[in-house]
Motif scaffolding. Structure first.
Motif, PDB file in Angstrom:
ATOM      1  N   UNK A  95       0.787  -1.226   0.000  1.00  0.00           N
ATOM      2  CA  UNK A  95       0.000   0.000   0.000  1.00  0.00           C
ATOM      3  C   UNK A  95       0.818   1.274   0.000  1.00  0.00           C
ATOM      4  N   UNK A  96       0.101   2.372  -0.187  1.00  0.00           N
ATOM      5  CA  UNK A  96       0.672   3.708  -0.237  1.00  0.00           C
ATOM      6  C   UNK A  96       0.178   4.496   0.963  1.00  0.00           C
ATOM      7  N   UNK A  97       1.092   5.176   1.663  1.00  0.00           N
ATOM      8  CA  UNK A  97       0.695   6.016   2.787  1.00  0.00           C
ATOM      9  C   UNK A  97      -0.041   7.244   2.260  1.00  0.00           C
ATOM     10  N   UNK A  98      -1.198   7.517   2.839  1.00  0.00           N
ATOM     11  CA  UNK A  98      -1.984   8.701   2.480  1.00  0.00           C
ATOM     12  C   UNK A  98      -2.182   9.532   3.736  1.00  0.00           C
ATOM     13  N   UNK A 140       7.694   3.731  -0.137  1.00  0.00           N
ATOM     14  CA  UNK A 140       8.489   4.669  -0.942  1.00  0.00           C
ATOM     15  C   UNK A 140       7.657   5.725  -1.653  1.00  0.00           C
ATOM     16  N   UNK A 141       6.341   5.516  -1.748  1.00  0.00           N
ATOM     17  CA  UNK A 141       5.448   6.509  -2.339  1.00  0.00           C
ATOM     18  C   UNK A 141       4.502   7.025  -1.261  1.00  0.00           C
ATOM     19  N   UNK A 142       4.319   8.356  -1.233  1.00  0.00           N
ATOM     20  CA  UNK A 142       3.422   8.975  -0.260  1.00  0.00           C
ATOM     21  C   UNK A 142       2.508   9.970  -0.982  1.00  0.00           C
ATOM     22  N   UNK A 143       1.279  10.060  -0.509  1.00  0.00           N
ATOM     23  CA  UNK A 143       0.321  11.046  -1.005  1.00  0.00           C
ATOM     24  C   UNK A 143      -0.154  11.853   0.188  1.00  0.00           C
TER      25      UNK A 143
END
Length: 460
Positions: A95-98, A140-143
């Motif tokens: 998953x991606x941290x939001x 490694x990806x954040x929104x």
């Protein structure tokens, strides 16, 4: 401008996953160029007026994000070291941290009053952990979704530069907006860098501008780093009419000048005037271009990885001083025009060959944005008359402004020439310089006489 402390307040963190599980876990290998970018981080902020995402936990925007992430398994994965010591992405749908934040002013007031340091509060700014154990759980990806008073949203997107370049981040958001609007994705992602064509001539590493420059950087990677200097940033927005006028004025010296040629030359010459003369009386500019569409068989825009080429332009100090702005623009134009397919493939070949020399492990990452003054062209993001950056449309609302920052810029500074919200030849120039030099540049009459709109100035 009054007290600006604490205007951005984070209130929630969650993890967005794809709505279709990846299935059997696969690893996505990172290329030599990806590894070379490992010292840097990448951050973009897209500002939207009068758009609200409501409660993200139940909002359709979150549903469309999950649907989009199903198309991008490396985005929801986690970095892992393989036996050779190289990095790969384990596509495990972690998953991606939001993050969700509230901003205590309107978007108009923010763009008028915020500085470069405060803008960092709108996006996650985090280097990759040193510990291999922590990396395996690190996103490694954040929104970051930032809600302004009175409506309006800023979407901050961040990643390690090893994972993606500005085109990747832009098209990830563009795909999200298209899924949200139930439209087909204009540039579907692809994750494999093809091999050089059979007819391509792989020039020896010391024969091209790019390979000799990269070889020097690789040798410097293990050297002691220069002491860090406080950096500051500023954003200059130039109108379509001004750029047309400026190109007309230098036509006798550079008849085919692009907005990038002119603006790179303008800021290069003005920044040079702020710095101490070099002992060899030469001035250098590292030029970064995206090569997706510069190959004979172009890479898809949706290629998800670093497709950047760095090369060095050097000029004698006396020539720059006597030749004027038009001559400097011609030097930039000629340098970029002379970059051919063999140049790009040879640079790729050099970075991949370092793996063979290192027993299967890529060379250590380099300081790609520095120590020389570095100028990045984003002209490839304008297709026809439409900018990919400003076609990221939520709820029929286009961005009013887009910022792009690179982390860990060192040395003489960074100039990014980007599309602007105004159509035509209008451009946005984002500059990062040592703090004292930035204070002077923002008062430079050769720049101010072109009536740029100045935004988001201040320390980083």
């Amino acid at each position: 401008m009054g007290d600006k402390s604490g205007r951005v307040n984070m209130h929630s963190i969650l993890t967005a996953v794809s709505n279709k599980p990846v299935g059997s876990v696969k690893n996505h290998p990172l290329t030599g160029m990806d590894h070379a970018m490992g010292r840097h981080t990448l951050h973009m902020v897209f500002y939207y007026e009068k758009t609200s995402f409501g409660s993200f936990s139940i909002d359709p925007v979150r549903e469309s994000l999950s649907e989009t992430l199903s198309l991008y398994p490396p985005v929801t994965g986690r970095l892992t070291r393989v036996e050779s010591g190289n990095w790969e992405v384990k596509c495990n749908d972690a998953g991606v941290r939001v993050l969700r934040s509230r901003v205590g002013v309107t978007i108009d007031e923010w763009l008028r009053s915020a500085d470069g340091s405060e803008e960092r509060d709108l996006m996650v700014w985090e280097d990759m952990p040193d510990s291999p154990t922590r990396v395996t759980t690190w996103s490694p990806f954040r929104v970051q979704i930032n809600d302004f008073e009175g409506g309006g949203v800023a979407i901050g997107m961040s990643c390690n530069h090893m994972n993606a370049d500005p085109t990747c981040l832009t098209l990830l958001l563009k795909s999200w907006t298209e899924v949200h609007r139930h439209q087909p994705i204009a540039y579907p992602p692809s994750f494999l860098l093809p091999a050089a064509p059979l007819g391509s001539r792989l020039v020896p590493v010391n024969r091209t501008k790019s390979t000799s420059y990269l070889a020097d950087k690789s040798q410097e990677a293990a050297a002691a780093q220069a002491p860090s200097v406080k950096m500051a940033s500023a954003t200059f927005k130039f109108s379509d009419s001004i750029i047309k006028q400026c190109l007309s004025e230098i036509r006798d010296k550079c008849p085919h000048a692009t907005p990038f040629d002119f603006l790179a030359a303008l800021f290069w010459t003005r920044v040079v005037s702020l710095k101490k003369p070099r002992h060899d009386h030469t001035h250098t500019l590292s030029i970064c271009v995206d090569f997706r569409r510069l190959l004979q068989e172009p890479l898809p825009y949706g290629y998800f990885g670093n497709a950047l080429n760095f090369s060095l332009l050097s000029v004698n100090g006396e020539e720059m001083e006597c030749g004027g702005l038009g001559h400097a623009a011609e030097l930039v134009h000629r340098h970029v025009s002379d970059l051919k397919e063999d140049e790009f493939w040879s640079a790729i070949h050099l970075l991949e060959s370092q793996k063979n020399e290192g027993g299967g492990k890529y060379a250590p990452p380099c300081t790609m944005y520095g120590p020389e003054l570095t100028c990045v062209s984003m002209e490839h993001m304008i297709v026809g008359h439409q900018s990919m950056i400003y076609s990221t449309i939520f709820d029929s609302v286009r961005p009013v402004h887009v910022s792009c920052h690179v982390g860990n810029v060192e040395g003489e500074g960074l100039i990014l020439v980007m599309p602007s919200a105004e159509e035509g030849l209008a451009r946005t120039v984002m500059v990062t310089l040592p703090e004292e030099e930035m204070d002077i540049l923002c008062k430079d009459q050769a720049i101010l006489c072109l009536e740029p709109k100045l935004l988001l100035t201040g320390k980083l």
